[in-house]
Write an enzyme that holds these catalytic residues in place. Structure first.
Site, PDB file in Angstrom:
ATOM      1  N   ASP A 137      38.216  27.248  41.401  1.00 40.97           N
ATOM      2  CA  ASP A 137      37.007  27.225  40.568  1.00 40.97           C
ATOM      3  C   ASP A 137      36.829  28.552  39.833  1.00 40.97           C
ATOM      4  O   ASP A 137      36.443  28.579  38.654  1.00 40.97           O
ATOM      5  CB  ASP A 137      35.760  26.853  41.381  1.00 40.97           C
ATOM      6  CG  ASP A 137      35.771  27.386  42.800  1.00 40.97           C
ATOM      7  OD1 ASP A 137      36.858  27.530  43.382  1.00 40.97           O
ATOM      8  OD2 ASP A 137      34.688  27.664  43.345  1.00 40.97           O
ATOM      9  N   ASP A 170      46.821  19.467  37.189  1.00 38.64           N
ATOM     10  CA  ASP A 170      46.487  18.462  36.179  1.00 38.64           C
ATOM     11  C   ASP A 170      45.228  18.879  35.413  1.00 38.64           C
ATOM     12  O   ASP A 170      45.178  18.841  34.180  1.00 38.64           O
ATOM     13  CB  ASP A 170      46.284  17.112  36.869  1.00 38.64           C
ATOM     14  CG  ASP A 170      46.243  15.953  35.888  1.00 38.64           C
ATOM     15  OD1 ASP A 170      46.610  16.157  34.713  1.00 38.64           O
ATOM     16  OD2 ASP A 170      45.856  14.848  36.290  1.00 38.64           O
TER      17      ASP A 170
END
Length: 342
Positions: free
Chosen positions: A213, A237
């Site tokens: 994050d 991804d």
């Protein structure tokens, strides 16, 4: 490697805008005398229409023989029990590494001078899709569960691939991206193995670590601090589409799926059926994938020529497709690029 050498390669034009952009790419490759001897095969809806199979046996056999392929965007049919073509290819050829370079080409965009690469583990993680549902109180799908797995072997292999890539391509730093603070076992194993591999490259390639994050935030606040990022399947991804957004979107995003058995190069965007046949599609993502393919077979000279031509044409700004703020069609951009490489 001399110019006369032909390298057998499988060519899959794809669906939607695929055939148009593949024609463009082949024209430009021909203009620089690229060494590929093409074997054209079908996949996606074209495969379904021809032999009721989105990944026909002949296509798989061709890739097995050549070990090298380029493919346009493919549509996996909805329903009918058809498996994802990309997942099938990854499993068939053990394509454990997904390589997504991100480089600024369009001047004056929000982010200038971006040049980073994401290496994504391609076979394991949450995309292994160990899923089931638990019925409760009359609802057959009351609770949905999903799990993933990582093996020590694959963690080691993908991180090693990233460090080797960094060495071969003059990159200075590899960042291990993980969520080991929360997903302690699975991401913990990735981080543990990553640190172990990094030790072997000490003094040759720098290493640092990011929680995923924090990495996502830093990619949009200061992307220039990153060089090569290596991470697990799901995180890779997501982050690779985020980095594509820094340089103009998926229309500028090439990709490669690589193992010891095969290397398959692709545009990562969709088949865009809404603009298929209109002559307005941007071929650059697929062309950049072809540039990666040239580098893979050791033809840096030809790759550099095409790279320079793309930079020249796009920087000049007179010939750009609609998605890049211009009015040019596919053929206009192809002609401009062909002139620039000659």
């Amino acid at each position: 490697m001399t110019n006369t050498k032909t390298i057998p390669a499988t060519l899959i034009a794809g669906d939607g805008i695929g055939p148009e952009i593949m024609d463009s790419v082949v024209e430009i490759l021909d203009a620089v005398d690229a060494p590929f001897a093409w074997e054209a095969h079908l996949a996606g809806m074209a495969g379904v229409d021809a032999v009721n199979d989105p990944l026909p046996k002949q296509t798989i056999e061709s890739i097995r023989k050549t070990g090298l392929a380029i493919k346009g965007p493919l549509t996996t049919p909805v329903g009918g029990g058809f498996k994802s073509i990309n997942v099938t290819l990854r499993q068939e050829f053990g394509l454990y590494s997904n390589l997504r370079p991100t480089k600024s080409i369009i001047p004056g965009s929000r982010f200038e001078n971006i040049d980073l690469v994401i290496v994504r583990e391609n076979l394991e993680g949450y995309y292994a899709a160990i899923e089931h549902v638990i019925p409760l109180e009359g609802d057959p799908r009351a609770i949905a569960m999903s799990g993933g797995f990582l093996s020590r072997k694959e963690c080691n292999r993908i991180v090693r691939f990233a460090f080797d890539y960094a060495l071969k391509n003059g990159r200075k730093k590899v960042t291990l991206v993980h969520k080991a603070n929360i997903i302690k076992q699975m991401c913990g194993l990735f981080l543990e193995e990553g640190r172990k591999v990094a030790e072997e490259y000490k003094g040759r390639v720098e290493v640092d670590e990011r929680i995923v994050d924090a990495c996502a935030m830093q990619l949009v606040t200061n992307p220039w601090q990153f060089d090569v990022i290596v991470t697990t399947n799901l995180f890779g991804d997501i982050l690779s589409d985020l980095t594509a957004g820094l340089v103009g979107g998926l229309g500028m995003a090439p990709g490669a799926n690589i193992s010891e058995k095969a290397a398959i190069f692709e545009a990562v965007h969709g088949s865009a059926p809404d603009i298929a046949g209109k002559g307005v599609a941007n071929p650059l993502a697929l062309l950049l994938a072809a540039v990666m393919m040239l580098r893979h077979v050791g033809r840096q000279d030809l790759a550099d020529r095409i790279d320079a031509a793309i930079a020249k044409v796009i920087t000049a700004g007179e010939v750009r497709t609609r998605d890049l703020g211009g009015t040019a069609g596919t053929k206009d951009l192809t002609a401009a690029l062909k002139q620039a490489v000659s």
